[in-house]
Design an enzyme around this catalytic site. Structure first.
Site, PDB file in Angstrom:
ATOM      1  N   GLU A 133       0.818  -1.204   0.000  1.00 46.56           N
ATOM      2  CA  GLU A 133       0.000   0.000   0.000  1.00 46.56           C
ATOM      3  C   GLU A 133       0.857   1.261   0.000  1.00 46.56           C
ATOM      4  O   GLU A 133       0.572   2.236  -0.714  1.00 46.56           O
ATOM      5  CB  GLU A 133      -0.926   0.010   1.230  1.00 46.56           C
ATOM      6  CG  GLU A 133      -1.836  -1.196   1.332  1.00 46.56           C
ATOM      7  CD  GLU A 133      -1.247  -2.312   2.171  1.00 46.56           C
ATOM      8  OE1 GLU A 133      -1.991  -2.926   2.954  1.00 46.56           O
ATOM      9  OE2 GLU A 133      -0.025  -2.582   2.052  1.00 46.56           O
TER      10      GLU A 133
ATOM     11  N   ALA B  72      11.865 -43.104   4.206  1.00 44.37           N
ATOM     12  CA  ALA B  72      10.634 -43.852   4.072  1.00 44.37           C
ATOM     13  C   ALA B  72       9.800 -43.849   5.353  1.00 44.37           C
ATOM     14  O   ALA B  72       8.576 -43.687   5.307  1.00 44.37           O
ATOM     15  CB  ALA B  72      10.949 -45.286   3.652  1.00 44.37           C
TER      16      ALA B  72
END
Length: 372
Positions: A52, A291
């Site tokens: 802004e 894993a």
């Protein structure tokens, strides 16, 4: 339709800050008066002025903002952080209207910006292209809405779903294009997480090794039994902080490096680990296995995205499965993107509440070059 047009332009502005805003969200802003775009801005990098303010500062004169409309992708902040509150500049600018893509879920804002603008007599219109505005800050939104980090699981496997030829053996499966893509993916996250098996077998440094890569990753290892040694790259490479979650208090006698933090508990669950990570301010985690770690995250549903890289190899029955164990609740995944990287393929999946493995016909046609 007018609001959508300018909000889309604000979103385009926001995306210019990708990879630069760190824990801050991507935000874009556009100033319009009499259907003419007078100013544009975006949050360029962490610690810089917000979108802004950038847009207001881009005006040729301060008078241009009087009775103008400000389009901004995220609710303007109402608190002082590294920069002053944006609502103060907006109110001082004399804007008649502020159009917002989404409210800010950060509790420091969370409606306060809207309330202050309205109290100052400024009309506020909300939720214009909200879904699009929300998607550009998935990690930021998830973190502040759930108080947990956004988690992406990643693994590279053979065609038959193996990540190594044998247990305890490092196996290079992917090509250079995949390696490079993984570096790019790592840059999107604040932390990278592996298990002790991966740390011992692969001995990785877990950094971003692109020439332009940002070396900002916190390296996290789950080592419940205390198997790690101080000779690993994670400990000899002191360029990045390394955290170890362990259930073995004796590990602190081996890991005395200044860049290492040990988190000890008699029992660590994945949820507890994620809660600690979030409490430390880390909004996003890139989980690279192995894993057992992937199985734990998938089985508990502790992930928001899954990346699988599939390579043209077959490793057979002695190979190590990518997911180390039975899955109690079968996850429902939606395939949202596919990309060929050299001889490998990259597949991006999102978990779904309902349905099974989904691949849209449009995506499949695009992937295989289908022609009617």
């Amino acid at each position: 339709m007018r609001h959508e047009k300018y909000m889309r332009l604000a979103i385009e502005q926001a995306l210019k800050g990708q990879g630069e805003t760190y824990t801050n969200p991507l935000v874009g802003a556009v100033i319009v008066k009499d259907n003419v775009v007078l100013g544009k801005g975006y949050h360029t990098h962490y610690g810089a002025a917000h979108a802004e303010v950038e847009a207001i500062d881009s005006l040729t004169s301060l008078e241009e903002s009087i009775q103008a409309t400000l389009y901004v992708t995220l609710e303007p902040c109402a608190h002082t952080g590294k920069t002053p509150p944006c609502v103060e500049r907006i109110i001082a600018g004399g804007f008649k209207q502020v159009v917002i893509g989404q409210r800010d879920p950060n509790p420091l804002v969370a409606g306060r910006g809207v309330a202050l603008l309205q109290a100052a007599g400024i009309e506020v219109i909300e939720n214009i292209l909200r879904d699009e505005a929300y998607r550009i800050n998935l990690i930021y939104n998830h973190f502040h809405e759930t108080k947990l980090p956004y988690v992406t699981l990643k693994y590279t496997s053979s065609l038959d779903g193996k990540i190594a030829a044998k247990r305890g053996v490092r196996t290079n499966l992917s090509g250079s294009e995949t390696w490079q893509d993984v570096q790019i993916e790592r840059e999107k996250y604040q932390a990278i997480l592996v298990g002790s098996e991966t740390a011992l077998v692969d001995n990785p440094s877990l950094t971003v090794r692109n020439p332009q890569g940002k070396q900002g990753l916190t390296r996290i290892i789950i080592d419940r039994s205390g198997r790690l040694t101080g000779k690993l790259m994670l400990f000899t490479d002191t360029s990045q902080p390394t955290w170890v979650f362990t259930e073995n208090s004796n590990l602190k006698q081996r890991l005395t490096h200044q860049h290492v933090r040990l988190f000890f508990a008699e029992l660590w669950t994945i949820e507890q680990i994620l809660m600690v990570i979030a409490k430390e301010g880390i909004q996003s985690v890139f989980v690279e296995g192995g894993a057992k770690i992937l199985h734990a995250f998938i089985n508990g549903g502790y992930y928001q995205q899954l990346l699988s890289y599939v390579t043209p190899h077959l490793l057979g029955s002695e190979g190590v499965d990518a997911i180390g164990g039975a899955i109690v609740q079968q996850p429902n995944l939606k395939l949202i993107s596919m990309e060929q990287l050299g001889t490998d393929f990259k597949l991006q999946w999102l978990p779904q509440e309902k349905g099974g493995l989904v691949c849209s016909l449009e995506l499949l046609k695009k992937w295989v070059g289908y022609k009617k």
